[in-house]
Enzyme design. Structure first.
Site, short mmCIF file in Angstrom:
data_model
loop_
_atom_site.label_atom_id
_atom_site.label_comp_id
_atom_site.label_asym_id
_atom_site.label_seq_id
_atom_site.Cartn_x
_atom_site.Cartn_y
_atom_site.Cartn_z
N HIS A 71 -3.31 7.17 -3.83
CA HIS A 71 -2.17 6.25 -3.93
C HIS A 71 -1.05 6.72 -2.99
CE1 HIS A 71 1.19 3.98 -5.53
NE2 HIS A 71 0.31 3.18 -6.09
N GLU A 109 -3.22 -1.38 0.14
CA GLU A 109 -1.90 -1.39 -0.48
C GLU A 109 -0.87 -0.81 0.49
OE1 GLU A 109 -0.76 -0.95 -4.84
OE2 GLU A 109 -0.67 1.10 -4.12
P1 PGA Z 1 3.59 -2.78 -7.79
O1 PGA Z 1 2.79 -1.41 -7.67
O2 PGA Z 1 2.63 -3.80 -8.37
O3 PGA Z 1 4.71 -2.46 -8.73
O4 PGA Z 1 4.04 -3.14 -6.45
C1 PGA Z 1 1.47 -1.37 -7.21
C2 PGA Z 1 1.03 0.05 -7.05
O5 PGA Z 1 1.81 0.89 -6.59
O6 PGA Z 1 -0.13 0.39 -7.36
#
Ligand code: PGA
Length: 233
Positions: A95, A153
């Site tokens: 992450h 992401e």
């Molecule tokens: P968010 O976070 O949906 O609050 O943008 C996603 C994540 O960091 O996994």
């Protein structure tokens, strides 16, 4: 085709009781929902209690990180066998918050991917670009790719980032196609400010098969609406 929604609670909620209540609410709201896999990833100290709450439901349990070592002198670390014993089937790896705040490197992510596959859990590999994915999968046999979930992401899209907004679905499509050339047949997800309002735009055209959800996963009704979007569009 699998539809998968992963709740990343991050360092929330504030205590064990609140975690139990939150998991209970999510379970109630999603009681009759079929046709989508939902994985709840609470902080480590809440795993056992959330596991108890999710028993006899279709909701699954995951962790937010894991050590690549199975046991031994690794102060502060949590092993994959420990997580498996608690009922975790999934582990979020790489992450961007861990990369930025705890110095997680591509090499560390790669070791964790190998260890997670070896332990028989599903790695949820978060990446912002193709290079990170190539490095995360280094040495992983292609025959294992189908067991991996890859989340595109971009850190700037995460709701807590300054001025965050979800990525443009067209940009996500382009990136997922690129990541697909590296890791197909892995399942691809998107993460970053996903809500029940914008989820449809990513799913409708089959851009991704699901989401990694932060903020919205802490609001049970909103989260349930988002999950329902994944089924009904
Ligand atoms: P968010 O976070 O949906 O609050 O943008 C996603 C994540 O960091 O996994």
């Amino acid at each position: 085709m699998e539809r998968l929604i992963i709740a990343n609670w991050k360092m929330n909620p504030k205590n064990l009781k609140a975690a139990f209540v939150l998991a209970g609410s999510v379970k109630r709201y999603l009681k009759d929902v079929r046709g989508v896999r939902v994985v709840i990833c609470p902080p480590f100290p809440y795993l056992a209690v959330v596991a108890r709450q999710l028993k006899h439901s279709s909701l699954e349990l995951g962790a937010q990180d894991a050590s690549w070592e199975p046991s031994g002198p690794h102060t502060g670390q949590i092993s994959l066998p420990m997580l498996k014993a608690l009922g975790c089937g999934f582990v979020i790896l790489g992450h961007s918050e861990l990369r930025a705040q705890s110095g997680e490197t591509d090499a560390m992510v790669n070791r964790k991917v190998h260890a997670t596959l070896k332990a028989g859990l599903v790695p949820i590999v978060c990446v912002e670009n193709a290079v990170q994915l190539i490095k995360a999968l280094r040495g992983v046999p292609r025959s294992s790719y189908a067991k991996i979930r890859v989340v595109y992401e971009p850190s700037w899209a995460i709701s807590t980032a300054k001025g965050a907004k979800p990525a443009d679905p067209k940009e996500v499509r382009r990136m997922v196609q690129k990541l697909g050339t590296i890791a197909s047949p892995a399942v691809f997800l998107y993460g970053g400010s996903v809500s029940s309002k914008n989820a449809g735009a990513f799913l409708k055209k089959g851009i991704v098969q699901g989401f990694l959800v932060g903020q919205a996963s802490l609001r049970p009704r909103e989260f349930a609406n988002l999950v329902k979007k994944a089924i009904f569009g």
